[in-house]
Write a protein that holds these residues in place. Structure first.
Motif, mmCIF file in Angstrom:
data_model
loop_
_atom_site.group_PDB
_atom_site.id
_atom_site.type_symbol
_atom_site.label_atom_id
_atom_site.label_comp_id
_atom_site.label_asym_id
_atom_site.label_seq_id
_atom_site.Cartn_x
_atom_site.Cartn_y
_atom_site.Cartn_z
ATOM 1 N N ALA A 21 122.569 31.348 47.183
ATOM 2 C CA ALA A 21 121.471 32.289 46.975
ATOM 3 C C ALA A 21 121.511 32.820 45.553
ATOM 4 N N HIS A 22 120.392 32.748 44.883
ATOM 5 C CA HIS A 22 120.216 33.371 43.578
ATOM 6 C C HIS A 22 118.739 33.691 43.419
ATOM 7 N N THR A 23 118.321 34.126 42.241
ATOM 8 C CA THR A 23 116.963 34.645 42.089
ATOM 9 C C THR A 23 115.890 33.569 42.168
ATOM 10 N N GLU A 24 116.264 32.297 42.030
ATOM 11 C CA GLU A 24 115.284 31.219 42.075
ATOM 12 C C GLU A 24 115.203 30.551 43.435
ATOM 13 N N ARG A 25 116.347 30.399 44.090
ATOM 14 C CA ARG A 25 116.386 29.656 45.351
ATOM 15 C C ARG A 25 117.425 30.270 46.279
ATOM 16 N N ALA A 26 117.227 29.997 47.556
ATOM 17 C CA ALA A 26 118.229 30.363 48.554
ATOM 18 C C ALA A 26 118.213 29.317 49.655
ATOM 19 N N THR A 27 119.390 29.035 50.196
ATOM 20 C CA THR A 27 119.502 28.127 51.335
ATOM 21 C C THR A 27 120.303 28.824 52.415
ATOM 22 N N LEU A 28 119.717 28.902 53.597
ATOM 23 C CA LEU A 28 120.367 29.519 54.749
ATOM 24 C C LEU A 28 120.594 28.462 55.822
ATOM 25 N N ARG A 29 121.704 28.578 56.533
ATOM 26 C CA ARG A 29 121.936 27.719 57.693
ATOM 27 C C ARG A 29 121.835 28.568 58.945
ATOM 28 N N VAL A 30 120.955 28.159 59.847
ATOM 29 C CA VAL A 30 120.764 28.834 61.124
ATOM 30 C C VAL A 30 121.005 27.791 62.211
ATOM 31 N N LYS A 36 115.427 26.252 53.309
ATOM 32 C CA LYS A 36 115.469 26.299 51.852
ATOM 33 C C LYS A 36 114.258 27.086 51.359
ATOM 34 N N ILE A 37 114.514 28.105 50.578
ATOM 35 C CA ILE A 37 113.461 28.973 50.045
ATOM 36 C C ILE A 37 113.466 28.818 48.537
ATOM 37 N N ASP A 38 112.324 28.436 47.969
ATOM 38 C CA ASP A 38 112.257 28.152 46.538
ATOM 39 C C ASP A 38 111.053 28.850 45.936
#
Length: 258
Positions: A21-30, A36-38
């Motif tokens: 996770a950072h200000t440009e992208r984040a990846t979560l595992r559920v 993936k959020i971009d």
């Protein structure tokens, strides 16, 4: 809907894991799903299109609702982590090399990659920033910049992953089960992928080259190690990562002086 029906429609998971996770992208595992959020939809466009083109196993796309892309988890485990010794076998590393060769032999994607002039300008800017902010000693930057510049020779473009890190390559029983994170895919120098894969894991370079099955200029691999490290340090610092961690980018640059 009744309360009972509502309970049946909910699926419990043990936890939500923040992969990155950072200000440009984040990846979560559920559970068995990666979200993936971009902030840049163009990167996700490239990732989706690249996965449809490549001759390698990739995660199944479950759905896409910008800015979120949902992917199924891959079987197996990552080949390794930067800064940590890899427990994968030589055969698994060779399989990663073979996968890279298969990708590089594929038809080129229909979008452009970074050219020599763009890379040279980036190298100039990043080295100037490292020196201006006294992040690294001058001799370390100067030596590695000279090495990096040797990578900027003419090359025949190949379909490259563009971020072929060890933690993006998944293996099980010494076979590749999938490759993730295709947002940097483009035409480019095939040796850049091999250098990215072995960055911080030079002890496995021979296994990767054996699996790749083609003549590889090892000096150019080393040049790309310097290039990738120099280009990446500012971004890592500004996004909360530590390039000075043992085995990571700064150690890679220091090892180039040996």
């Amino acid at each position: 809907m009744t309360g009972e029906g509502h309970r049946r429609d909910n699926v419990a998971v043990e936890q939500i894991e923040v992969v990155v996770a950072h200000t440009e992208r984040a990846t979560l595992r559920v559970g068995e799903v990666f979200l993936k959020i971009d902030t840049d939809p163009a990167r996700t466009d490239v990732e989706v299109e690249a996965m449809a083109l490549v001759p390698l196993p990739t995660p199944e796309i479950l759905w896409r609702r910008p800015p979120v892309l949902a992917l199924a988890a891959l079987p197996g485990t990552a080949l390794g982590r930067l800064g940590e010794p890899s427990t994968a076998s030589p055969a698994a590393w060779a399989a990663a090399g073979a996968a890279a060769r298969l990708l590089h032999d594929a038809p080129l994607p229909p979008w452009p990659g970074r050219g020599h002039d763009e890379l040279a300008a980036q190298l100039d800017g990043e080295c100037a920033w490292l020196l201006r902010h006294e992040v690294l000693p001058t001799d370390l930057v100067t030596r590695n910049r000279r090495l990096a510049e040797t990578a900027l020779r003419p090359w025949t473009p190949a379909f490259i992953h563009g971020d072929f890190q060890v933690d993006h390559v998944f293996v099980a029983a010494d076979e590749i089960t999938g490759v993730v994170d295709w947002s940097e895919a483009s035409p480019g120098d095939a040796l850049y992928d091999l250098a990215t894969l072995t960055l911080g894991h030079r002890e496995h370079l021979a296994d990767v080259v054996a699996g790749y099955g083609a003549d590889v200029d090892l000096d150019l691999i080393r040049a790309w190690w310097s290039m990738r490290s120099l280009l990446g340090i500012r971004w890592l610092v500004q996004h909360g990562f530590d390039p000075h961690a043992p085995g990571c980018e700064v150690d890679v640059l220091r090892a180039q002086q040996a």
